[in-house]
Design an enzyme around this catalytic site. Structure first.
Site, PDB file in Angstrom:
ATOM      1  N   ASP A  58      -2.424 -12.364  12.266  1.00  0.00           N
ATOM      2  CA  ASP A  58      -1.724 -12.103  11.000  1.00  0.00           C
ATOM      3  C   ASP A  58      -1.379 -13.445  10.347  1.00  0.00           C
ATOM      4  O   ASP A  58      -0.532 -14.189  10.845  1.00  0.00           O
ATOM      5  CB  ASP A  58      -0.457 -11.290  11.253  1.00  0.00           C
ATOM      6  CG  ASP A  58       0.193 -10.852   9.947  1.00  0.00           C
ATOM      7  OD1 ASP A  58       0.550 -11.732   9.130  1.00  0.00           O
ATOM      8  OD2 ASP A  58       0.326  -9.644   9.729  1.00  0.00           O
TER       9      ASP A  58
ATOM     10  N   ASP B   5       2.387 -13.961   9.385  1.00  0.00           N
ATOM     11  CA  ASP B   5       3.246 -14.183  10.552  1.00  0.00           C
ATOM     12  C   ASP B   5       3.037 -15.576  11.125  1.00  0.00           C
ATOM     13  O   ASP B   5       3.993 -16.254  11.523  1.00  0.00           O
ATOM     14  CB  ASP B   5       2.963 -13.138  11.633  1.00  0.00           C
ATOM     15  CG  ASP B   5       3.637 -11.810  11.326  1.00  0.00           C
ATOM     16  OD1 ASP B   5       4.506 -11.777  10.435  1.00  0.00           O
ATOM     17  OD2 ASP B   5       3.279 -10.807  11.975  1.00  0.00           O
TER      18      ASP B   5
ATOM     19  N   ARG C 264       0.848  -1.193   0.000  1.00  0.00           N
ATOM     20  CA  ARG C 264       0.000   0.000   0.000  1.00  0.00           C
ATOM     21  C   ARG C 264       0.881   1.239   0.000  1.00  0.00           C
ATOM     22  O   ARG C 264       1.721   1.401   0.884  1.00  0.00           O
ATOM     23  CB  ARG C 264      -0.891  -0.021   1.243  1.00  0.00           C
ATOM     24  CG  ARG C 264      -1.953   1.067   1.246  1.00  0.00           C
ATOM     25  CD  ARG C 264      -2.743   0.983   2.529  1.00  0.00           C
ATOM     26  NE  ARG C 264      -3.606  -0.182   2.539  1.00  0.00           N
ATOM     27  CZ  ARG C 264      -4.886  -0.144   2.163  1.00  0.00           C
ATOM     28  NH1 ARG C 264      -5.431   0.987   1.789  1.00  0.00           N
ATOM     29  NH2 ARG C 264      -5.608  -1.234   2.188  1.00  0.00           N
TER      30      ARG C 264
END
Ligand code: URA
Length: 209
Positions: free
Chosen positions: A200, A203, A104
């Site tokens: 996440d 992760d 992003r």
């Protein structure tokens, strides 16, 4: 109207509960994501057309069916999408795998492509974009746009867990893309995580937390 399918098979739901559990370590998490991806691939390919062939069994000629020359492309969104590739390849071993990486832009907040390597014939393939978490939908919608810009015509999106916001964003941007998920959760939190979600995904897959 694009279809949203929640794959509520008991095996998928059971394994998803284990995946969500914060006590589940990376090794088991990876194995479970692979297994759920394989089970989901079974449903995502349900509309593949069949053709009749004849097979000589040890006893007689059987009229039997095979998938009718379908060419499939899997497109994991880096990096968490990688965790779903092997499970899908177990069921669709002839699929080619493309990769799309996005980040992003901190100023425009728009997704920017930093990596894209696709099979050359994507226009002729049934593409399945894979990403475990459909959060805001920004990455998935952008990845699908990039694929369409390169000629892709037939695209499905497969995720483990979606937020309602992400589903809406993809459906608004791509009315032709069917979405397959194992669960639709409550919402996004202020940090863009799906609640309750699983944390996440990248992760947890790669032990980078
Ligand atoms: N990406 C993740 O890995 N988890 C979320 O909850 C949202 C986005």
């Amino acid at each position: 109207m694009p279809k949203l399918q929640v794959l509520d098979h008991p095996l998928i739901q059971h394994k998803l509960s284990l995946i969500r559990d914060e006590e589940t370590g990376s090794k088991e998490f990876r194995e479970l994501v692979e297994e759920v991806s394989m089970l989901m691939a079974y449903e995502v390919t349900r509309d593949f057309p069949l053709q009749e062939i004849e097979v000589k069994t040890p006893v007689a000629i059987a009229k039997s069916k095979v998938i009718a020359g379908r060419k499939v492309g899997l497109v994991p969104i880096l990096r968490a999408g990688l965790g779903m590739v092997d499970g899908m390849l177990r069921l669709i071993p002839a699929a080619k795998v493309g990769h799309v990486g996005l980040y992003r832009d901190p100023e425009t907040l728009m997704p920017v492509e930093y990596y894209c390597k696709l099979p050359p014939d994507i226009a002729e393939r049934d593409l399945i974009v894979i990403d475990p978490m459909l959060a805001t939908g920004g990455s998935a919608a952008a990845a699908i746009t990039f694929l369409k810009e390169r000629g892709a015509k037939n695209i499905k999106l497969m995720c483990l867990i979606a937020a309602p916001e992400g589903i809406q964003a993809v459906q608004n941007a791509h009315a032709d893309v069917d979405i397959f998920v194992a669960a639709v959760d409550e919402r996004l939190n202020d940090h863009g995580y799906i609640v309750p979600g699983l944390g996440d995904a990248g992760d947890r897959l790669f032990g980078t937390k």
